[in-house]
Design an enzyme around this catalytic site. Structure first.
Site, PDB file in Angstrom:
ATOM      1  N   GLY A   1       0.806  -1.215   0.000  1.00 13.01           N
ATOM      2  CA  GLY A   1       0.000   0.000   0.000  1.00 13.01           C
ATOM      3  C   GLY A   1       0.835   1.258   0.000  1.00 13.01           C
ATOM      4  N   ASN A   2       0.178   2.404   0.299  1.00 14.59           N
ATOM      5  CA  ASN A   2       0.797   3.719   0.175  1.00 14.59           C
ATOM      6  C   ASN A   2       1.398   3.846  -1.225  1.00 14.59           C
ATOM      7  OD1 ASN A   2       3.370   5.792   1.339  1.00 14.59           O
ATOM      8  ND2 ASN A   2       1.218   6.251   1.500  1.00 14.59           N
TER       9      ASN A   2
ATOM     10  N   GLY B   1       5.232   4.051  -9.188  1.00 14.25           N
ATOM     11  CA  GLY B   1       5.922   2.794  -9.500  1.00 14.25           C
ATOM     12  C   GLY B   1       4.950   1.615  -9.422  1.00 14.25           C
ATOM     13  N   HIS B   2       4.127   1.586  -8.373  1.00 12.08           N
ATOM     14  CA  HIS B   2       3.141   0.503  -8.251  1.00 12.08           C
ATOM     15  C   HIS B   2       2.135   0.573  -9.408  1.00 12.08           C
ATOM     16  CE1 HIS B   2       4.151   1.133  -3.827  1.00 12.08           C
ATOM     17  NE2 HIS B   2       4.380  -0.158  -3.977  1.00 12.08           N
TER      18      HIS B   2
END
Ligand code: PAF
Length: 282
Positions: free
Chosen positions: A27-28, A32-33
């Site tokens: 999470g956060n 990039g994710h």
């Protein structure tokens, strides 16, 4: 996008599909994710992400409690990126009993660099990744899972686990996304004070300089160049764990002349209370 919190609901949502494209995260989320979600999606028939801050991969003195938990904003970003199913289990769901069966990736690869400075880290990562894989892919003929190259060693450890357990999963390694000044995007960048944030790019600069210095000769004095790179950061107030040139395939030091080897420079260093890692393929 369906948000599910239990393994049962997850499997129900995935049951019509044959090839999940999965991006596990804590999470956060940052760009990039999101890039990983977009890259993986066309390689499967359903896009899945997970958000789970995995206690097992944090040492007692590390930031498990303070790790940012931002589920609502993360869910919005995932939906906008085309994610179909978000798996956000509570700790009780993934670890209903103490996890006494663990994956111990015993090899040089998992003992060096991050494995050396964060003992137990790859046991925690491999265990949760195998468990998440089992939640997502059980009964599936195949799948794809995407990991960011910023955690270079993690990608290699997971890839080796997938090979050794003969899991029918292709591992996709996504390029590191960077801020305009060159700092690798990381959920932990949010811990940096404004002054530290300005300084933080020096890690990637030091890695670049080390890569260039090493490539200036076919037989460089690597220990000396690495020590010099660490001193440069230390003089600026950093506490470096390592800055080092390694072979991309197994992260061992290159032997003999560098010609013909594919290499990567990797670094980890603390700036204030924040430990940053980065790497550059050279
Ligand atoms: O890279 C991460 O965010 C974590 O190590 C992972 C792969 C989600 C396992 O908890």
């Amino acid at each position: 996008m369906h948000i599910v919190h239990t393994i049962e609901e997850l499997r129900k949502q995935l049951s019509p599909f044959k090839r999940p494209a999965f991006v596990p995260t804590m999470g956060n989320l940052h760009d990039g994710h999101i890039a990983l979600v977009r890259q993986a999606k066309p390689l499967g028939d359903v896009s899945v992400s997970s958000i789970f801050v995995n206690r097992l991969q944090f040492a007692p003195h590390e930031d498990f409690e303070s790790y940012p938990r931002t589920l609502d904003t993360d869910a919005q970003r995932l939906e906008a990126a085309g994610c179909d199913v978000l798996f956000a289990p509570r700790e009780q769901e993934l670890y209903p009993q103490p996890q006494t069966y663990k994956v111990h990736p015993a090899s040089d690869l998992s003992d060096l660099l991050e494995g050396h400075f964060r003992p137990g880290f790859f046991i925690g990562v491999s265990t949760v990744v195998l468990k998440l894989f089992s939640c997502v892919y059980a009964g599936m003929p195949s799948g794809v899972a995407a990991f960011g190259k910023k955690d270079y060693q993690q990608v290699l450890v997971v890839r080796r686990m997938v090979q050794q357990f003969a899991l029918p999963i292709d591992i996709l390694a996504g390029e590191t996304q960077r801020a305009e000044d060159g700092l690798a995007l990381s959920s932990r960048n949010g811990y940096l004070s404004p002054d530290e944030r300005l300084e933080a790019v020096q890690l990637s600069k030091a890695l670049q300089a080390l890569g260039q210095a090493a490539q200036a000769s076919s037989t460089p004095d690597l220990p000396a160049l690495e020590a010099q790179a660490m001193q440069t950061l230390a003089r600026r107030g950093w506490k470096p764990d390592y800055l080092t040139l390694r072979r991309r395939a197994d992260l061992l030091p290159p032997q003999g002349a560098l010609t013909g080897e594919t290499l990567v420079v990797l670094g980890a260093a603390k700036l204030g209370n924040t430990r940053l890692i980065d790497n550059l393929e050279v």
